[in-house]
Design an enzyme around this catalytic site. Structure first.
Site, short mmCIF file in Angstrom:
data_model
loop_
_atom_site.label_atom_id
_atom_site.label_comp_id
_atom_site.label_asym_id
_atom_site.label_seq_id
_atom_site.Cartn_x
_atom_site.Cartn_y
_atom_site.Cartn_z
N CYS A 1 1.08 -1.43 0.09
CA CYS A 1 -0.06 -0.10 0.09
C CYS A 1 0.84 1.16 -0.02
O CYS A 1 1.74 1.27 0.80
CB CYS A 1 -0.87 0.02 1.22
SG CYS A 1 -1.96 1.54 1.24
N CYS B 1 0.52 5.32 3.37
CA CYS B 1 1.24 5.65 4.79
C CYS B 1 2.65 5.62 4.34
O CYS B 1 3.32 4.89 3.78
CB CYS B 1 0.98 4.79 5.78
SG CYS B 1 -0.92 4.89 6.54
N TYR C 1 -11.66 30.40 -1.15
CA TYR C 1 -11.59 28.82 -1.33
C TYR C 1 -12.34 28.41 0.00
O TYR C 1 -11.91 27.50 0.89
CB TYR C 1 -10.03 28.24 -1.06
CG TYR C 1 -9.10 28.80 -2.14
CD1 TYR C 1 -9.14 28.64 -3.67
CD2 TYR C 1 -8.36 30.06 -1.47
CE1 TYR C 1 -8.05 29.14 -4.29
CE2 TYR C 1 -7.38 30.47 -2.65
CZ TYR C 1 -7.20 30.16 -3.88
OH TYR C 1 -6.56 30.84 -4.66
N CYS D 1 -2.02 22.84 3.07
CA CYS D 1 -1.73 21.46 3.24
C CYS D 1 -0.48 20.99 2.72
O CYS D 1 0.08 20.12 2.97
CB CYS D 1 -2.99 20.43 3.05
SG CYS D 1 -3.07 20.68 1.27
#
Length: 447
Positions: free
Chosen positions: A123, A126, A305, A402
């Site tokens: 995966c 992470c 935004y 972010c």
């Protein structure tokens, strides 16, 4: 505040798979297909080199070198000696990507990943499950420092703070997009790949997401399934996505609860629209933004935004009586929801428009604002928007980001128009991943 005409739009914000920052716009589900070069040197994929691992870099990898070749190595930690296997790259490339497939000398901060799928070739969600949680935050802080030093020419040192609501960095993701393989089984994508890894759990997803049965259901005729564990309804919402032409992308509406001290508010948002995925993030960021902004009755506030109005609702109440809030958002459906969320406030107005176009209209009309909130996509607001915001003459700008690189570039752009970085804080809204949330305050340099 009088505003200009409306037109245009902005990319819709949708839920993202574990590990990918959910904010503002969505990347391809759980990783990207590696870019293929039409021509170049001999492929290095599969080559294994023993390397000493250098510093953390922005993106969830560490930097290493082998005989002059730069490697971006995942599953490693600064100071370790590892065997790195190349996963992308050719002879002559500026850098290659690699996984640490064997650790010869381990960092004291290395831990056994709690998730069996957090390993090379599996995966891609992470980045840091092999890292102790306190050290994850130290690594993220070092990335913020490096980005601001390199891109903004500023020395900053924010400690990355924990966001309440997870369990030791796990069970926090309330919105997950699972890819569906050719057999109809939901799974997660490998790093930078379209390959789907079958899983029986995702440890950063909330129990509600996993208990929805998404991983036990055969999904026929769909390419992905979004699971939304919102405050309302009580049961998670599952949204099969048949393809780009087969769904409107909204998944219906859900309700979210947010607090700011003694204040609480209920919000209606699209199930697949943008919302903070960590259960404590929306309340934490609302509280920080309102405290840092310092809105007072009579202030004219521009919320750029604005999404479905996380900040707009609270600000509309704080500036009353006599104040005004304009929410600008490019996603027309989010504006519809924002309008609904603020229908009890007669001092809030919404514009469904591209932010740059709307703010340029305000500037052209010589309209000013007392305060501005920026909560842009991962790519940042950009130098043009920062110049336009400065032209509005606000006494304070609070910028929620972010991506520290995009934020640093925008802070530099603001400095070219008379605004300085007054404060910076960072929050760990995405544990086990490399993503970090930052909140910056900009003020006129003359003050």
């Amino acid at each position: 505040m009088t505003t200009g005409p409306t037109s245009g739009g902005r990319r819709s914000r949708t839920g993202t798979p574990p590990g990918d920052a959910p904010r503002r716009t969505s990347p391809a589900p759980h990783g990207r297909r590696p870019r293929e070069k039409a021509a170049g040197g001999e492929s290095l994929v599969g080559s294994e080199w023993t390397v000493e691992v250098g510093p953390i870099a922005h993106g969830g990898h560490c930097v290493a070198r082998h005989e002059g070749q730069v490697l971006f190595v995942r599953h490693a930690l600064p100071g370790e000696t590892v065997v790195a296997r190349v996963t992308e790259g050719r002879v002559g490339d500026r850098f290659v990507r690699a996984d640490a497939v064997s650790v010869l000398s381990a960092s004291p901060e290395r831990v056994t990943p709690p998730c069996p799928y957090a390993a090379p070739g599996l995966c891609g969600g992470c980045d840091f499950q092999h890292v102790s949680l306190p050290y994850q935050r130290q690594l993220k802080a070092s990335v913020v420092r490096e980005q601001f030093s390199r891109l903004a020419g500023l020395d900053v040192d924010p400690a990355v703070r924990a966001v309440p609501g997870d369990t030791d960095g796990l069970r926090w993701r309330t919105r997950v997009e699972f890819a569906v393989d050719q057999d109809g089984r939901a799974g997660l994508r490998a790093h930078r790949s379209r390959a789907i890894i079958p899983v029986d759990d995702c440890l950063i997803a909330t129990h509600g997401v996993i208990d929805s049965g998404v991983l036990d259901t055969e999904w026929t005729g769909v390419e992905s399934v979004d699971v939304v564990d919102a405050a309302h309804p009580e049961e998670p919402v599952l949204v099969p996505v048949p393809g780009p032409e087969g769904s409107d992308g909204s998944g219906g509406l859900v309700g979210e609860l947010v607090t700011d001290g003694d204040w609480s508010g209920e919000y209606v948002v699209a199930a697949r629209g943008f919302w903070q995925v960590h259960p404590g993030a929306a309340s934490t960021f609302l509280s920080r933004v309102t405290a840092l902004l310092g809105a007072e009755p009579g202030d004219r506030v521009l919320d750029l935004y604005a999404g479905s109005g996380l900040f707009t609702v609270r600000l509309g109440e704080l500036v009353a009586p006599g104040g005004f809030v304009l929410g600008v958002e490019g996603d027309a459906r989010a504006v519809d929801n924002g309008t609904r969320n603020t229908e009890h406030l007669d001092n809030v107005e919404w514009r469904a428009n591209r932010v740059d176009r709307e703010v340029r209209s305000l500037v052209d009309q010589q309209i000013t604002a007392d305060l501005v909130v920026l909560d842009p996509p991962r790519t940042g607001a950009g130098k043009d928007v920062m110049a336009l915001v400065a032209a509005l003459g606000p006494r304070r700008v609070v910028y929620v980001a972010c991506d520290p690189a995009a934020l640093a570039r925008d802070v530099r752009a603001a400095s070219e128009h008379g605004y300085r970085l007054a404060s910076l804080e960072a929050w760990d809204a995405f544990p086990m991943t490399h993503h970090v949330e930052s909140i910056a305050v900009l003020e006129p340099a003359s003050e």
